[in-house]
Structures are given as structure tokens and as C-alpha cells.
Design an enzyme around this catalytic site. Structure first.
Site, mmCIF file in Angstrom:
data_model
loop_
_atom_site.group_PDB
_atom_site.id
_atom_site.type_symbol
_atom_site.label_atom_id
_atom_site.label_comp_id
_atom_site.label_asym_id
_atom_site.label_seq_id
_atom_site.Cartn_x
_atom_site.Cartn_y
_atom_site.Cartn_z
ATOM 1 N N PHE A 12 69.560 62.095 0.681
ATOM 2 C CA PHE A 12 70.603 62.199 -0.345
ATOM 3 C C PHE A 12 70.223 61.361 -1.562
ATOM 4 O O PHE A 12 69.860 60.195 -1.424
ATOM 5 C CB PHE A 12 71.929 61.711 0.251
ATOM 6 C CG PHE A 12 73.085 61.749 -0.705
ATOM 7 C CD1 PHE A 12 73.472 62.928 -1.309
ATOM 8 C CD2 PHE A 12 73.802 60.586 -0.985
ATOM 9 C CE1 PHE A 12 74.556 62.968 -2.186
ATOM 10 C CE2 PHE A 12 74.879 60.610 -1.849
ATOM 11 C CZ PHE A 12 75.257 61.806 -2.447
ATOM 12 N N SER A 80 66.714 60.488 6.400
ATOM 13 C CA SER A 80 68.076 60.129 5.996
ATOM 14 C C SER A 80 68.990 61.365 6.072
ATOM 15 O O SER A 80 69.112 61.972 7.121
ATOM 16 C CB SER A 80 68.047 59.517 4.596
ATOM 17 O OG SER A 80 69.249 58.837 4.320
ATOM 18 N N MET A 81 69.608 61.779 4.955
ATOM 19 C CA MET A 81 70.440 62.978 5.001
ATOM 20 C C MET A 81 69.615 64.194 5.391
ATOM 21 O O MET A 81 70.123 65.131 6.040
ATOM 22 C CB MET A 81 71.122 63.234 3.656
ATOM 23 C CG MET A 81 72.044 64.445 3.661
ATOM 24 S SD MET A 81 72.653 64.920 2.031
ATOM 25 C CE MET A 81 71.203 65.731 1.334
ATOM 26 N N ASP A 179 66.701 48.225 7.544
ATOM 27 C CA ASP A 179 67.348 49.269 6.741
ATOM 28 C C ASP A 179 68.714 48.805 6.247
ATOM 29 O O ASP A 179 69.576 48.430 7.040
ATOM 30 C CB ASP A 179 67.499 50.541 7.590
ATOM 31 C CG ASP A 179 67.831 51.774 6.770
ATOM 32 O OD1 ASP A 179 68.448 51.631 5.706
ATOM 33 O OD2 ASP A 179 67.464 52.880 7.203
ATOM 34 N N HIS A 209 64.940 51.168 4.351
ATOM 35 C CA HIS A 209 65.367 52.560 4.448
ATOM 36 C C HIS A 209 64.217 53.534 4.187
ATOM 37 O O HIS A 209 64.057 54.522 4.898
ATOM 38 C CB HIS A 209 66.515 52.814 3.471
ATOM 39 C CG HIS A 209 67.173 54.141 3.671
ATOM 40 N ND1 HIS A 209 67.657 54.559 4.897
ATOM 41 C CD2 HIS A 209 67.414 55.170 2.806
ATOM 42 C CE1 HIS A 209 68.184 55.767 4.786
ATOM 43 N NE2 HIS A 209 68.029 56.160 3.529
#
Length: 237
Positions: A12, A80-81, A179, A209
Site C-alpha cells: 500500500f 505488505s498489502m 518492522d 518493514h
């Protein structure tokens, strides 16, 4: 044996750069067709106000279908997303294996963010704020991410996370313990919920992250490539 393809999905507000280091590694060490699309509204110049979660999933589906035109086997990697979208694709299409990097099944790690904010504050006092990697990476996003888009991301997570038990293919789950966006416990959260016994959990002590840029990324990439190539994946839970 037919052609193998690998689809890598970014996160994202991100872009292809988030997973490009892994994509380069796979191109150098395999003969697979590697696809790294940029989701609508994402990339170097964000236009998130023009898009929504359905469009992100639809675009990823179209890229997957395009790969199927050339490949007999396809692996999907999601950061992630992108991990949520990758999970969705794995449930609805005949994906061979799934790799989840810092998957955003849970989000916001207050403890690590506090640590990062302290670093930013210290750099401000030393007048080195523009040299701070964390600040430089997130400054642009803070001012170019509409609240509506954040709701779309959460809507996607709310829809996909309950579907994790439907995943039956081998899964590799990687997470950075530093993260500040996705809590480290998210990796175990996902590991416990995916509906396959062939799953691998990889924890990086030093990565934040952007796990594809961690100090141990070469080891991570080696582990991912090994996982994707091996015939049977042992459960290391």
C-alpha cells in the site's frame, strides 16, 4: 517441463521498488518469467484518490492471467498489502506456492514506531533530518495518502484475513522483527491461520518493514528461492 512464472506484488502506497531486489535475484538465479506490476494509483507519484481496493485486486488478477498465457506453474509473492492480494489470488486461482513478506494481516507496531520517532527527533536536534532514512521514506506518503484510501486498505484486510484458512498450497512467511508498520507478531498470526501444513516461517532480527532491503536480504532471497524450487516444504512451526 513447462515455463514457470512468478508474480511479485508491492504494498500500500508503494511501488515495484519494494520488491525489485527480490525480483532481480530471481531473474539472476532462475529462468522464470518474473512480473512486477505497479497497482493502480501507486508508484513513485501516488494517485490513490483515483483508485480503490477492488481495482487493486482486479489489476493483480489481470497480471496473473497474463502470466498464465505463458506459464504452466506460477508462484505469487506479496509484500505488505500485496501479501493480502497475493493470498486472495492463491485462494481463487491455481497458484503453485505463496510467499508473504511483511504481510499486512495486522498493522502498526507502536513500539517500533516510537523507536523510529525518537531517532527522527534526535536527528532533528542534530539538524540531520533530511539524512534520516525513515523520515525520507515516509514523509512523501504522509502527505499523499487520502484517508479514504486507508479505509480501502483496511477494507481489503478485513475481507482477506478471514479467508487465510482456505490457503492449501505451500506458504513461506517472512517478517522483520524491527518492522514499525506491521507488528512482528503478524507473521505468527498468519502462520497459525493459513490452512496448509507445508509452511515456513522466516524471522529477520534486523529488518524493518522494507524487508527486501534488510541487511540479511541475501539470505532471505536464498531461502525464498530454495522454498520455491523444492518439491515438498516441511512445516517448521
Amino acid at each position: 517441463m513447462g515455463q514457470t512464472g512468478c508474480l511479485l506484488l508491492h504494498g500500500f502506497t508503494g511501488g515495484a521498488y519494494e520488491v525489485n531486489p527480490l525480483a532481480r535475484y530471481l531473474r539472476e538465479h532462475t529462468d522464470w518469467i518474473i512480473s512486477v506490476p505497479v497497482l493502480p494509483g501507486h508508484g513513485r507519484h501516488l494517485r490513490l484518490h483515483e483508485t480503490n481496493a477492488v481495482e487493486w485486486i482486479t489489476y493483480a488478477e489481470e497480471e496473473l492471467k497474463r502470466l498464465y498465457m505463458y506459464c504452466d506453474e506460477i508462484y505469487v509473492v506479496g509484500f505488505s498489502m500485496g501479501g493480502l492480494i497475493a493470498a486472495y489470488l492463491t485462494i481463487h486461482y491455481p497458484v503453485k506456492k505463496l510467499v508473504l513478506l511483511s504481510a499486512a494481516a495486522l498493522y502498526i507496531n507502536p513500539k517500533q514506531i516510537l523507536s523510529d520517532v525518537k531517532t527522527v527527533f534526535a536527528d532533528t536536534l542534530r539538524r540531520k533530518l533530511n539524512e534520516n532514512e525513515w523520515f525520507g521514506h515516509y514523509k512523501y506518503k504522509l502527505f499523499h495518502t487520502p484517508i479514504r484510501s486507508t479505509r480501502e486498505f483496511r477494507r481489503l484486510a478485513t475481507y482477506v484475513v478471514p479467508l487465510l484458512p482456505k490457503i492449501r498450497v505451500p506458504v513461506f512467511i517472512a517478517q522483520g522483527q524491527m518492522d514499525g508498520i506491521v507488528p512482528p507478531k503478524a507473521a505468527r498470526f498468519v502462520y497459525d491461520r493459513v490452512g496448509t501444513y507445508q509452511k515456513r516461517l522466516y524471522l529477520s532480527k534486523s529488518s524493518k518493514h522494507l524487508i527486501c532491503y534488510g541487511s540479511d536480504c541475501d539470505q532471505l532471497f536464498h531461502e525464498i528461492a530454495f522454498f520455491l524450487k523444492q518439491e515438498k516444504v516441511p512445516d517448521n512451526g
